[in-house]
Design a protein around this motif. Structure first.
Motif, PDB file in Angstrom:
ATOM      1  N   PHE A   1      49.654  64.502  35.027  1.00 57.56           N
ATOM      2  CA  PHE A   1      49.289  64.168  33.658  1.00 57.56           C
ATOM      3  C   PHE A   1      48.360  62.960  33.739  1.00 57.56           C
ATOM      4  N   ARG A   2      47.079  63.215  33.478  1.00 60.04           N
ATOM      5  CA  ARG A   2      46.110  62.128  33.507  1.00 60.04           C
ATOM      6  C   ARG A   2      45.499  61.999  32.136  1.00 60.04           C
ATOM      7  N   ILE A   3      45.420  60.765  31.674  1.00 61.24           N
ATOM      8  CA  ILE A   3      44.888  60.531  30.328  1.00 61.24           C
ATOM      9  C   ILE A   3      43.515  61.194  30.138  1.00 61.24           C
TER      10      ILE A   3
ATOM     11  N   ARG B   1      39.519  50.780  30.434  1.00 62.16           N
ATOM     12  CA  ARG B   1      39.500  51.332  31.812  1.00 62.16           C
ATOM     13  C   ARG B   1      40.799  51.047  32.543  1.00 62.16           C
ATOM     14  N   GLY B   2      41.407  49.934  32.226  1.00 63.14           N
ATOM     15  CA  GLY B   2      42.660  49.562  32.891  1.00 63.14           C
ATOM     16  C   GLY B   2      43.836  50.414  32.469  1.00 63.14           C
ATOM     17  N   GLU B   3      43.616  51.300  31.479  1.00 60.17           N
ATOM     18  CA  GLU B   3      44.738  52.085  30.962  1.00 60.17           C
ATOM     19  C   GLU B   3      44.578  53.596  31.184  1.00 60.17           C
ATOM     20  N   LEU B   4      43.599  53.962  32.017  1.00 56.48           N
ATOM     21  CA  LEU B   4      43.376  55.402  32.241  1.00 56.48           C
ATOM     22  C   LEU B   4      44.342  55.883  33.318  1.00 56.48           C
ATOM     23  N   VAL B   5      45.588  55.985  32.973  1.00 60.29           N
ATOM     24  CA  VAL B   5      46.628  56.182  33.974  1.00 60.29           C
ATOM     25  C   VAL B   5      46.869  57.649  34.312  1.00 60.29           C
ATOM     26  N   GLU B   6      47.431  57.813  35.500  1.00 56.17           N
ATOM     27  CA  GLU B   6      47.968  59.114  35.881  1.00 56.17           C
ATOM     28  C   GLU B   6      49.473  58.952  35.983  1.00 56.17           C
ATOM     29  N   ILE B   7      50.170  59.886  35.379  1.00 61.11           N
ATOM     30  CA  ILE B   7      51.618  59.891  35.479  1.00 61.11           C
ATOM     31  C   ILE B   7      51.958  61.063  36.384  1.00 61.11           C
ATOM     32  N   GLY B   8      53.018  60.971  37.151  1.00 61.63           N
ATOM     33  CA  GLY B   8      53.376  62.051  38.079  1.00 61.63           C
ATOM     34  C   GLY B   8      53.267  63.427  37.444  1.00 61.63           C
TER      35      GLY B   8
ATOM     36  N   ASN C   1      56.424  64.078  25.839  1.00 62.36           N
ATOM     37  CA  ASN C   1      55.430  63.097  25.428  1.00 62.36           C
ATOM     38  C   ASN C   1      54.008  63.554  25.741  1.00 62.36           C
ATOM     39  N   ALA C   2      53.845  64.315  26.832  1.00 55.57           N
ATOM     40  CA  ALA C   2      52.512  64.835  27.150  1.00 55.57           C
ATOM     41  C   ALA C   2      52.020  65.679  25.968  1.00 55.57           C
TER      42      ALA C   2
END
Ligand SMILES: *Cc1c(COP(=O)(O)O)cnc(C)c1O
Length: 473
Positions: A188-190, A178-185, A157-158
């Motif tokens: 992977f940061r948006i 701003r509430g959706e600028l997530v980091e995934i383990g 998906n990345a």
């Protein structure tokens, strides 16, 4: 005794590689072992012993050919085992990224075996007798299940997010809340992916609240895309407000801008039917009119690692033409596994029964408790008074950055062994072959039965028997 002189004496006593090689090659157990493995094991044992001699850590009787050979045998055994191997997941975390995420369904595995060990029509159109597209095999089924016009798949998906951003909005601004600028383990940061795709991140709103007018006001002539990221691995609760997909689509249409959603852990089944929290499905997203939706193949979907892209035909054609597609393309084993998995989704009941990830998430407490009883029964047969079992009602997580607030009631088996700490038990089971990974809660080592398979019970029993035998010495 003069320590320097002793070191020299010990070094002289140390046998050479050739001598140990000759001895080990005479042993029938190693007649088929590649010479390179034998030599490497011997070298490493000799070098380690030499280092210990120089540190004056050895006694004379340690430099004994018999002892060195046993160390060499252990090294060879280790070297001949694969590094990537089966483990037993007793953490209760179903989609555990460190432990291989999703288990493939039997049906998917059969497809892989057939396609990987023989030739296939991977890129051959059997109707027309000419070159075909590898994506054609799963496009129809993906469209059938999701309701999308068009579909394709890349490595994960990345990669899907990167490819879609690059295709739709390179050099342009992409508006994200701003509430959706997530980091995934795994870092992977948006915002980082955005930068790599050549897009310019335009943040709107605040961490907890974003309104339609925030998007509206941020749009200007260099805006390329509106992006929604499913905040799948955390939740902001309290005074919150976000802009729904249908609202975003409305804004997008008004300004002639495409809308993309990164769903993260995409799924096709409404979990609320199984008493779990409702998570947005891929169908919801397509139904809302989203132009492009991306999600993982191996999170809640329960298939192989893949990045699935569904959405509008026109955009998909541009995505397919992007040269990045070639670099991110999936291989035939993944395609076969994905097709095998997706076909199970035609009937949601079959999907929940046959896809291990879905089955484990939807298993009831009662079903898991029965598993715990069964395993406890097997362990009690050992009749060792040093082993105490503690049946516990616990909670497991789905993992994979999905359903972060959901605690799934589960059954655990606490294991106590006289003379051992919880950490000691954890370590011993982790070093077992196969390794057994559980968790420690309140100083108790616990096996969460949700993610333990029936055919693993006897392996757990064997492991504990071995640990008890060794701790008895
Ligand atoms: C997990 C996740 C990704 C990355 O997916 P992979 O398949 O692991 O590459 C991207 N976006 C979101 C929102 C995710 O949850």
């Amino acid at each position: 005794m003069n320590p320097i002189g002793n070191k020299e004496k010990q070094l002289r006593k140390l046998p050479g590689v050739d001598r140990l090689l000759e001895s080990i090659r005479e042993e029938p157990a190693y007649s088929e072992t590649p010479k390179s493995v034998l030599v490497e094991a011997i070298r490493s044992v000799i070098e380690k012993t030499r280092a210990r001699i120089l540190q004056a850590e050895t006694s004379d009787n340690e430099i004994d050919t018999g002892l060195l050979l046993s160390a060499v045998r252990r090294k060879i055994t280790g070297a001949m085992k694969p590094n990537l191997k089966k483990i037993i997941n007793a953490t209760g975390v179903v989609v555990h990224t460190n432990l291989g995420r999703s288990l493939l369904a039997e049906e998917a595995m059969e497809r892989v075996r057939e396609v990987a060990t023989g030739y296939s029509n991977l890129e051959f159109d059997l109707e027309k007798g000419r070159r075909g597209l590898r994506y054609s095999h799963i496009e129809n089924i993906l469209c059938e299940i999701s309701g999308a016009e068009s579909a394709m798949v890349v490595n994960n998906n990345a990669a899907a997010v990167l490819l879609c951003l690059e295709t739709m909005a390179s050099g342009k601004e992409v508006i994200v809340s701003r509430g959706e600028l997530v980091e995934i383990g795994g870092s992977f940061r948006i915002p980082d992916v955005m930068a790599k795709s050549g897009c310019i991140l335009k943040e709107v709103g605040t961490t907890n609240r974003t309104h339609p007018k925030d998007y509206e006001e941020a749009i200007h002539e260099n805006t390329g895309l509106l992006l929604k990221v499913h905040t799948s691995n955390f939740a902001i609760t309290g005074f919150t407000s976000d802009v729904s997909l249908p609202e975003m689509v409305k804004i997008g249409r008004r300004h002639n801008l495409p809308v993309m959603e990164d769903l993260g852990s995409g799924m096709f089944i409404d979990f609320s039917r199984y008493g779990l929290t409702r998570e947005p499905t891929v169908q919801d997203s397509i139904h809302a009119g989203t132009d492009i939706v991306t999600f993982s193949g191996d999170k809640l979907l329960g298939g192989p690692q893949a990045g699935i892209i569904v959405g509008k035909k026109e955009i998909m054609e541009n995505i397919r033409k992007n040269p990045l597609t070639r670099a991110l393309r999936i291989d035939k084993m993944t395609l076969a596994a994905l097709e095998g998995t997706l076909r199970l989704y035609r009937d949601p009941k079959t999907a929940v029964r046959n896809i291990p990830t879905l089955r484990m998430i939807t298993d009831s407490y009662e079903q898991i408790r029965q598993k715990a009883d069964q395993l406890a029964g097997m362990l009690e047969e050992q009749k060792d008074s040093r082993l105490t079992l503690d049946r516990k009602k616990i909670f497991s997580k789905t993992g994979g950055g999905a359903l972060p607030l959901l605690d799934l009631p589960s059954a655990g088996l606490g294991i106590r062994i006289q003379g051992m700490t919880a950490d000691g038990i954890e370590k011993a089971l982790r070093k077992n072959d196969p390794a057994i990974i559980g968790r420690i809660e309140d100083d108790l080592f616990i096996l969460d039965l949700r993610t333990v398979q029936h055919d693993e019970f006897s392996m757990i029993a064997d492991a504990l028997r071995l640990i008890l035998a060794q701790s008895g010495k």
